[in-house]
Design an enzyme around this catalytic site. Sequence first.
Site, PDB file in Angstrom:
ATOM      1  N   GLU A 227       0.823  -1.206   0.000  1.00  0.00           N
ATOM      2  CA  GLU A 227       0.000   0.000   0.000  1.00  0.00           C
ATOM      3  C   GLU A 227       0.860   1.261   0.000  1.00  0.00           C
ATOM      4  O   GLU A 227       0.559   2.244  -0.684  1.00  0.00           O
ATOM      5  CB  GLU A 227      -0.946   0.003   1.210  1.00  0.00           C
ATOM      6  N   ARG A 231       0.642   3.783  -3.253  1.00  0.00           N
ATOM      7  CA  ARG A 231      -0.019   5.056  -2.971  1.00  0.00           C
ATOM      8  C   ARG A 231       0.973   6.190  -2.742  1.00  0.00           C
ATOM      9  O   ARG A 231       0.896   7.234  -3.387  1.00  0.00           O
ATOM     10  CB  ARG A 231      -0.940   4.913  -1.752  1.00  0.00           C
ATOM     11  N   ASP A 370      -5.499  -9.942  -7.780  1.00  0.00           N
ATOM     12  CA  ASP A 370      -5.806  -9.091  -8.922  1.00  0.00           C
ATOM     13  C   ASP A 370      -4.614  -8.446  -9.619  1.00  0.00           C
ATOM     14  O   ASP A 370      -4.352  -8.683 -10.803  1.00  0.00           O
ATOM     15  CB  ASP A 370      -6.806  -8.004  -8.505  1.00  0.00           C
ATOM     16  N   GLU A 563     -12.703   0.368  -9.795  1.00  0.00           N
ATOM     17  CA  GLU A 563     -12.296  -0.616 -10.804  1.00  0.00           C
ATOM     18  C   GLU A 563     -13.190  -0.643 -12.041  1.00  0.00           C
ATOM     19  O   GLU A 563     -12.686  -0.727 -13.174  1.00  0.00           O
ATOM     20  CB  GLU A 563     -12.221  -2.018 -10.172  1.00  0.00           C
ATOM     21  N   THR A 671      -1.454   0.650 -10.268  1.00  0.00           N
ATOM     22  CA  THR A 671      -2.719   0.104  -9.776  1.00  0.00           C
ATOM     23  C   THR A 671      -3.480   1.078  -8.895  1.00  0.00           C
ATOM     24  O   THR A 671      -4.622   0.823  -8.529  1.00  0.00           O
ATOM     25  CB  THR A 671      -2.475  -1.225  -9.034  1.00  0.00           C
TER      26      THR A 671
END
Length: 708
Positions: A227, A231, A370, A563, A671
């Site tokens: 994360e 991010r 994913d 998404e 992503t």
Amino acid sequence: MSFQYPPRNPSLSPQPPFENNSWRTNRSPGPKLGGYGLSQSAGVSNNPAPFFGDGRTLPMYKDKPYFAPRRTGPKVRQRRVLYGGLCLFFLVSLWYYLSGSSGSSELKTPDSQKGEELWAWVKSLDKEPVYNGEELKGIDWAARREKVKDAFIVTWDDYAKNAWGLDQYQPVTKKGKNMVEGGLGWIIVDALDTMIMMNLTSRVQHARDWIHHSLQYNQDHDVSTFETTIRMLGGLLSAHYLSTTYTDLAPVSGDEDLYIEKATDLAERLSGAFESTTGVPYASVNLKKSRGIPAHSDHGASSTAEATTVQLEFKYLAKLTGEAEYWRMVEKVMEVVDGSKVKDGLVPIYIYPDTGKFRGKNIRLGSRGDSYYEYLIKQYLQTSEQEPVYKEMWDEALVGIRKHLIAYTKRAQLAILGERPEGLEGKFSPKMDHLVCFLPGTIALGATGGIPLLQAKKSSNWSHRHDEEMHLAKELMKTCWATYLATKTGLAAEITYFKVDNPPIMMEDTYLESTIATGNRKSQQEDLPLKSKPLYPLDDETLNWRNDIDIHMQDRHNLQRPETLESLFYMYRITGDETYRHWGWEMFKSFIRHTAVVEHGKHHSDPKAGEPAEPSRSRIITFTSLNNINVIPPTRRDNLESFWMAETLKYFYLLFSDRDFIPLEENVFNTEAHPFPRFQLGGELKTGWERKSSESEPVLDQTPQEQG
């Protein structure tokens, strides 16, 4: 309710020559070095010319006098991290003292008028007609894009007013908190490039000042390796890229190296997570000590998706700094994963960092699975299609997905992407996390490389397989849209189940049917309605496909996830079909209508006139996630995820923008929706491993409980 059709159905008609995309020259004016805008110390030369195919040299951030050299071992790392951090802290503190600055610019007064205008617009939506297609021609998409910007401004200003600098925000109660002492910039850094794209100069300057004066990563605390990378590291790198390449967007004052300096400091600390026996990163890392920490659950296994979704960020940083160790560090992870010899390119969702073996057999493209697949094709595109190993892995995985995970619903034969919790030989589960709706857009991106479909289909490389991939992308996109249409709010649930035959009809089975020679099964409900506010009870026309959808009570929450919208963005940019824009607009209206936090106007007396004054106007003050999307009004959560501004609103903005705005041919989005440039390989930046045979079964490391 009568069955409304979209303006036109996505087609497979030919569309824009499939060409290899190479590094584009910097469009920004001025003496920027190598197109990146990094400053260079006088008298220090740069010589890694092989990094650029056109002969340009790479500006080396490490050439700056105060750059801490790359560390090569754990003990050296800890010592120098502390030393470098202290030096940086001393310099910032000295600047503070000399300037007398409090460390932040004056907070801009929230734009309450935007909230009033948005609420008035929401109230007008009830009067909108049900479109039949003809009325949708001549839409002013620029005006719709401005509505998205208004929603962002309202959200950002409310956060800035009530929780500035804090990592987490509860927009209903106006409370916030940090994830670690001092904060990580979780919301500010994640949303920064969205503001740059929207040209919100004063807000970008305010955020930049906070990053300059307040953001530091010397916390003695564990954070998620994944994360924090996607991010924070991704957000800083993207802000650097946009601000030095698209210089007309939100131009601000200050050292142009700020973002890359912060990113490099953070990357040095994150790199400790990769010091496992195999190089597969631990789930967490202590930022101050730069020490990896195994997951506290799952017997210490890392999520496979998380371990393999840090490559775009560290590879781009290696390109910027010339530090090839970043490249080799994340590339090694891919070699380990591929060396496990998985069947049909599909990986279990957990992997042990110290052995490189998978834990369990659960295979899915939802949570923990994913983005492994997403980063296969995106690594190939990031390096201008010069690393075919990742394209090979992507192609194998997509064949495996079509063989084992794509099935059709019982009545309408909607294409769904299911799961195999017990492995590929185990039972098929017709369950779709909202997270899996990234796949339609990613399939289209892989098929065309991001260029328009008409152009791609003119290439000699285009094949029947590419047509099948685009067909699958369109069918899955339709199913993801159906999950929004199926609820009373027009917003999708976190998880949706589908009703299938027993045994389910799989995509692989359709190749055996004489009536479907190409395997391109189409749903019987070929066109889904455009309107996102269906009437209840359902009439016979809508009963067919709606009865295929089953949303469980515990899954009815909505976190404002991006998404489906992400895939709509790719599908529109690639196919040119405005159906996807219209679906996105319906989604946007549903988000604004149902996730808004509204401050209603109140009557008050006018003491001077002695008479009641005009009531103050109601306004939207922010947005929040929902507990139940199948009741109106929906029950709300008190939570604002950072991806609402970093991804969801950004993808809305891009969807309604012109196609050449942050074009897919020149960029790759991580992503977390942070764009990076495509670039050429060269020098030490190259594929440093080769694939092994992948025909045998995957190597699993089972716990005693699993063995039993």
